[in-house]
Write an enzyme that holds these catalytic residues in place. Sequence first.
Site, PDB file in Angstrom:
ATOM      1  N   LYS A  27       1.001  -1.017   0.098  1.00  0.00           N
ATOM      2  CA  LYS A  27      -0.130   0.169   0.018  1.00  0.00           C
ATOM      3  C   LYS A  27       1.043   1.139   0.079  1.00  0.00           C
ATOM      4  CE  LYS A  27      -0.474   0.078   4.918  1.00  0.00           C
ATOM      5  NZ  LYS A  27      -1.290   0.415   6.118  1.00  0.00           N
ATOM      6  N   MET A  32      11.824  23.825  -2.524  1.00  0.00           N
ATOM      7  CA  MET A  32      11.029  22.985  -3.102  1.00  0.00           C
ATOM      8  C   MET A  32      11.387  21.877  -4.125  1.00  0.00           C
ATOM      9  SD  MET A  32       7.637  23.292  -5.467  1.00  0.00           S
ATOM     10  CE  MET A  32       6.575  24.438  -4.404  1.00  0.00           C
ATOM     11  N   TYR A  67      16.737  30.499   0.351  1.00  0.00           N
ATOM     12  CA  TYR A  67      15.537  31.295   0.689  1.00  0.00           C
ATOM     13  C   TYR A  67      15.771  31.706   2.408  1.00  0.00           C
ATOM     14  CZ  TYR A  67      12.746  30.130  -3.120  1.00  0.00           C
ATOM     15  OH  TYR A  67      12.287  29.895  -4.323  1.00  0.00           O
ATOM     16  N   ARG A 109     -10.213   0.777  15.022  1.00  0.00           N
ATOM     17  CA  ARG A 109     -10.123   1.614  13.744  1.00  0.00           C
ATOM     18  C   ARG A 109     -11.240   1.208  12.831  1.00  0.00           C
ATOM     19  NH1 ARG A 109      -4.264   1.798  10.887  1.00  0.00           N
ATOM     20  NH2 ARG A 109      -4.924  -0.433  10.579  1.00  0.00           N
TER      21      ARG A 109
END
Length: 377
Positions: free
Chosen positions: A39, A320, A270, A137
């Site tokens: 998954k 980024m 930055y 859950r």
Amino acid sequence: MNRRDDFSRLELSFPNCLNNYRFFRSRLKPSTKLLILVKANAYGHGAVEFASMMQQAGADYLAVALPVEGVELRQAGISLPILVLTSGTDFFEEILSYHLEPGIPNLFTLQAFVRVLQDRGIHDYPIHLKLDTGMHRLGFMSDELEELSEYLQDCPYVKVKSVYSHLSVADEPEPGNDEYSLGQIKLFIENAGKIGDAIGYKPMWHMLNTAGIERFPEYQFDMVRLGIGIYGIDPVEGSCMGKSLKPVASLKAKILQIKTLSPSDGTIGYGGHGKVLKEGIRIATIPVGYADGIDRHLGRGKASFSLNGHRVPTIGNICMDMCMLDVTGIQAEVGDTVTIFGKDPTVCELAGILDTIPYEILTSVPRRIERMIIRTE
């Protein structure tokens, strides 16, 4: 046009993958089936790539979280049985079309699925019943089993392939947790037995996760579910298991540019947080940033990566798509490869810096990073 893997890639070591698979296989009885969790894009490793390696290794089952993940594997040619842990009620047609096997956590979902099977004239379709033994859950509670059993006794449209539950604290051997886990197992045995008695046959039972395989091996039942361990991560701190496992994934990037800076040149990155404090500082830029899973909190020297046998710290803020490294005094050239995580540093080291778990770092590596299977040592 340049491919992304010309600059950055997630390498998947097939030998390390086999090592981990064989380690866990050696901990099981010959009759115990092994289900591999793929998954969340195989915990960030690449679902198709990892599932293909597991199919080649000899796994018995795969499990995904969502139907769309199972569809992706089928479209890529994966033929192993696939359990969908969170099937929902909106994608039953896809589940049937791609021969996926839904996990059923409640009567509402079961009845909705049966209505689709009735409409299509399908009988004995494989399903997996999820029991809630303490995770709270998803899953059937003990007081819901009588109604479930009555429904199944009169339902020719499904065949219960397995009954399963999930250990919630097996990876944290703290005072009281083992008693909680053993209580979960006891309740599972009791409730799974009731279901088998009601339907007249015994489905497979499975409850152990990676930590459970190591810590409660006497409760293997018919199958175990192997998650983070197959990827080379030991979920139990201090366990002897960690000495036998090898990390499968290595995130690497090539240096794009190197600059030599002086204090008069200003700051780096930055916000001006990369300070040039002396003459001749050498700064290397690599093409991975927080959009590639490099958390911003690893910037400003809090983490260091591997380059030509040396550790090089981050400098300034993580961008980024890029980050900068201080390579002063290190032999480094444009095109050299930097290892962000793998053997050194490990993903566990980075997780420690971030006060998180390795799962979060691994699953943060996006699909734009090319996955490459490395088949040699």
